[in-house]
Design a protein around this motif. Structure first.
Motif, PDB file in Angstrom:
ATOM      1  N   VAL A   8       0.776  -1.255   0.132  1.00 45.66           N
ATOM      2  CA  VAL A   8      -0.033  -0.002   0.004  1.00 45.66           C
ATOM      3  C   VAL A   8       0.922   1.151   0.064  1.00 45.66           C
ATOM      4  O   VAL A   8       0.710   2.207  -0.813  1.00 45.66           O
ATOM      5  CB  VAL A   8      -0.971  -0.218   1.215  1.00 45.66           C
ATOM      6  N   PHE A   9       1.944   1.166   0.765  1.00 42.59           N
ATOM      7  CA  PHE A   9       2.918   2.307   0.815  1.00 42.59           C
ATOM      8  C   PHE A   9       3.629   2.686  -0.515  1.00 42.59           C
ATOM      9  O   PHE A   9       3.771   3.638  -0.835  1.00 42.59           O
ATOM     10  CB  PHE A   9       3.831   2.135   2.009  1.00 42.59           C
ATOM     11  N   ILE A  10       3.923   1.494  -1.031  1.00 40.91           N
ATOM     12  CA  ILE A  10       4.441   1.708  -2.351  1.00 40.91           C
ATOM     13  C   ILE A  10       3.312   2.322  -3.359  1.00 40.91           C
ATOM     14  O   ILE A  10       3.943   3.320  -4.167  1.00 40.91           O
ATOM     15  CB  ILE A  10       5.221   0.265  -2.935  1.00 40.91           C
ATOM     16  N   LEU A  11       2.375   1.815  -3.401  1.00 43.54           N
ATOM     17  CA  LEU A  11       1.321   2.188  -4.505  1.00 43.54           C
ATOM     18  C   LEU A  11       0.927   3.623  -4.182  1.00 43.54           C
ATOM     19  O   LEU A  11       0.813   4.372  -5.327  1.00 43.54           O
ATOM     20  CB  LEU A  11      -0.043   1.307  -4.337  1.00 43.54           C
ATOM     21  N   VAL A  12       0.849   4.101  -2.835  1.00 46.28           N
ATOM     22  CA  VAL A  12       0.330   5.481  -2.488  1.00 46.28           C
ATOM     23  C   VAL A  12       1.500   6.413  -2.867  1.00 46.28           C
ATOM     24  O   VAL A  12       1.552   7.408  -3.481  1.00 46.28           O
ATOM     25  CB  VAL A  12       0.129   5.417  -1.079  1.00 46.28           C
ATOM     26  N   ALA A  13       2.934   5.892  -2.659  1.00 44.45           N
ATOM     27  CA  ALA A  13       3.813   6.855  -2.998  1.00 44.45           C
ATOM     28  C   ALA A  13       4.131   6.936  -4.547  1.00 44.45           C
ATOM     29  O   ALA A  13       4.326   8.267  -4.924  1.00 44.45           O
ATOM     30  CB  ALA A  13       5.380   6.346  -2.414  1.00 44.45           C
ATOM     31  N   SER A  14       4.093   5.914  -5.223  1.00 42.67           N
ATOM     32  CA  SER A  14       4.264   6.161  -6.777  1.00 42.67           C
ATOM     33  C   SER A  14       3.047   6.872  -7.221  1.00 42.67           C
ATOM     34  O   SER A  14       3.182   7.499  -8.210  1.00 42.67           O
ATOM     35  CB  SER A  14       4.223   4.808  -7.374  1.00 42.67           C
ATOM     36  N   SER A  15       1.862   6.668  -6.951  1.00 46.65           N
ATOM     37  CA  SER A  15       0.687   7.469  -7.210  1.00 46.65           C
ATOM     38  C   SER A  15       0.872   8.938  -7.105  1.00 46.65           C
ATOM     39  O   SER A  15       0.636   9.913  -7.782  1.00 46.65           O
ATOM     40  CB  SER A  15      -0.419   6.702  -6.606  1.00 46.65           C
ATOM     41  N   THR A  16       1.552   9.147  -5.857  1.00 47.09           N
ATOM     42  CA  THR A  16       1.602  10.669  -5.327  1.00 47.09           C
ATOM     43  C   THR A  16       2.536  11.215  -6.298  1.00 47.09           C
ATOM     44  O   THR A  16       2.503  12.224  -6.802  1.00 47.09           O
ATOM     45  CB  THR A  16       2.036  10.714  -3.986  1.00 47.09           C
ATOM     46  N   ALA A  17       3.488  10.474  -6.500  1.00 45.77           N
ATOM     47  CA  ALA A  17       4.721  11.071  -7.628  1.00 45.77           C
ATOM     48  C   ALA A  17       4.112  11.406  -8.932  1.00 45.77           C
ATOM     49  O   ALA A  17       4.402  12.364  -9.764  1.00 45.77           O
ATOM     50  CB  ALA A  17       5.765  10.084  -7.734  1.00 45.77           C
ATOM     51  N   GLY A  18       3.264  10.323  -9.516  1.00 50.69           N
ATOM     52  CA  GLY A  18       2.488  10.403 -10.831  1.00 50.69           C
ATOM     53  C   GLY A  18       1.800  11.829 -10.787  1.00 50.69           C
ATOM     54  O   GLY A  18       1.657  12.681 -11.567  1.00 50.69           O
ATOM     55  N   PHE A  19       0.860  11.851  -9.734  1.00 50.02           N
ATOM     56  CA  PHE A  19      -0.017  13.181  -9.497  1.00 50.02           C
ATOM     57  C   PHE A  19       0.564  14.345  -9.397  1.00 50.02           C
ATOM     58  O   PHE A  19       0.207  15.307  -9.840  1.00 50.02           O
ATOM     59  CB  PHE A  19      -1.154  12.701  -8.544  1.00 50.02           C
ATOM     60  N   ARG A  20       1.954  14.430  -8.552  1.00 52.70           N
ATOM     61  CA  ARG A  20       2.573  15.570  -8.617  1.00 52.70           C
ATOM     62  C   ARG A  20       3.106  15.885  -9.816  1.00 52.70           C
ATOM     63  O   ARG A  20       3.072  17.396 -10.150  1.00 52.70           O
ATOM     64  CB  ARG A  20       3.735  15.584  -7.625  1.00 52.70           C
ATOM     65  N   VAL A  21       3.722  15.144 -10.691  1.00 56.81           N
ATOM     66  CA  VAL A  21       4.181  15.479 -12.173  1.00 56.81           C
ATOM     67  C   VAL A  21       3.001  15.953 -13.096  1.00 56.81           C
ATOM     68  O   VAL A  21       3.370  16.963 -13.847  1.00 56.81           O
ATOM     69  CB  VAL A  21       5.135  14.237 -12.856  1.00 56.81           C
ATOM     70  N   ALA A  22       1.874  15.290 -12.653  1.00 57.65           N
ATOM     71  CA  ALA A  22       0.699  15.651 -13.522  1.00 57.65           C
ATOM     72  C   ALA A  22       0.145  17.280 -13.052  1.00 57.65           C
ATOM     73  O   ALA A  22       0.012  18.046 -13.856  1.00 57.65           O
ATOM     74  CB  ALA A  22      -0.444  14.850 -13.491  1.00 57.65           C
ATOM     75  N   LEU A 159       0.969   6.369 -15.207  1.00 56.74           N
ATOM     76  CA  LEU A 159       2.026   5.842 -14.927  1.00 56.74           C
ATOM     77  C   LEU A 159       2.676   5.781 -13.633  1.00 56.74           C
ATOM     78  O   LEU A 159       3.095   4.855 -13.088  1.00 56.74           O
ATOM     79  CB  LEU A 159       3.252   6.710 -15.801  1.00 56.74           C
ATOM     80  N   GLY A 160       2.052   6.804 -12.698  1.00 52.03           N
ATOM     81  CA  GLY A 160       2.413   6.725 -11.312  1.00 52.03           C
ATOM     82  C   GLY A 160       1.662   5.407 -10.675  1.00 52.03           C
ATOM     83  O   GLY A 160       2.262   4.787  -9.746  1.00 52.03           O
ATOM     84  N   ILE A 161       0.085   5.328 -11.046  1.00 51.71           N
ATOM     85  CA  ILE A 161      -0.368   4.092 -10.398  1.00 51.71           C
ATOM     86  C   ILE A 161       0.104   2.828 -10.840  1.00 51.71           C
ATOM     87  O   ILE A 161       0.386   1.776 -10.141  1.00 51.71           O
ATOM     88  CB  ILE A 161      -1.835   4.511 -10.758  1.00 51.71           C
ATOM     89  N   LEU A 162       0.418   2.674 -12.304  1.00 52.55           N
ATOM     90  CA  LEU A 162       0.686   1.413 -12.676  1.00 52.55           C
ATOM     91  C   LEU A 162       2.078   1.138 -12.708  1.00 52.55           C
ATOM     92  O   LEU A 162       2.362   0.072 -12.241  1.00 52.55           O
ATOM     93  CB  LEU A 162       0.451   1.637 -14.416  1.00 52.55           C
ATOM     94  N   GLY A 163       2.899   2.144 -12.404  1.00 55.35           N
ATOM     95  CA  GLY A 163       4.293   1.898 -11.959  1.00 55.35           C
ATOM     96  C   GLY A 163       4.307   1.180 -10.638  1.00 55.35           C
ATOM     97  O   GLY A 163       5.227   0.356 -10.457  1.00 55.35           O
TER      98      GLY A 163
END
Length: 172
Positions: A8-22, A159-163
């Protein structure tokens, strides 16, 4: 249970990174529009007003949202505080002070610096011509920014979520 929490932490962190770039792709056209509005106000002040440039900059800062408002406030404050410094020097320092807080890129940097070189050094007609030229360049950059937003914003989120999902799958 610990593996699930880590996933869950990995998924949240990568999703947050993708949303910040977006978000940066979404913020860039908005900030350029704000700059265009600010330059339109400056144009009006030059044509119809007779206030000093420092006061005009502070007035524009009060009307515009962050970070464009902060740019004009920095410039106005520097114009008031640094006696003897040119308007260009105050403008350049203000841009350098807030640039990292913006979503804008190199083309906007160059347009703003070029505009600043003409700020307060010529008559009204010449000032208006330079403001209009800067506005025309910024409008073209706004269109490029909108194109980039349409092309990359959704992709970055995905990409954030899928990554993150890929990392979770590979790790477990």
């Amino acid at each position: 249970m610990l593996k699930l929490l880590g996933a869950v932490f990995i998924l949240v962190a990568s999703s947050t990174a993708g949303f910040r770039v977006a978000k940066r792709y979404a913020d860039r056209p908005r900030q350029i529009r704000s700059l265009l509005q600010s330059l339109a106000i400056l144009e009006t002040e030059i044509v119809y007003g007779s206030r000093p440039l420092a006061e005009v900059m502070i007035h524009i800062a009060d009307r515009e949202p962050f970070p464009v408002g902060k740019l004009f406030r920095e410039c106005g404050t520097r114009l008031r505080a640094l006696d003897g410094a040119s308007a260009y020097e105050c403008w350049r320092r203000a841009i350098e002070a807030i640039w990292e807080q913006t979503a804008m890129r190199q083309p906007e940097w160059e347009i703003l610096l070029h505009f600043g070189q003409t700020l307060g050094v010529s008559d009204r007609q010449d000032q208006l011509q330079h403001i209009r030229m800067a506005m025309a360049h910024l409008k073209a950059e706004e269109q490029h920014a909108r194109d980039d937003q349409a092309r990359y914003e959704k992709m970055c989120k995905s990409l954030g979520i899928l990554g993150g999902a890929l990392l979770v799958i590979l790790m477990y």
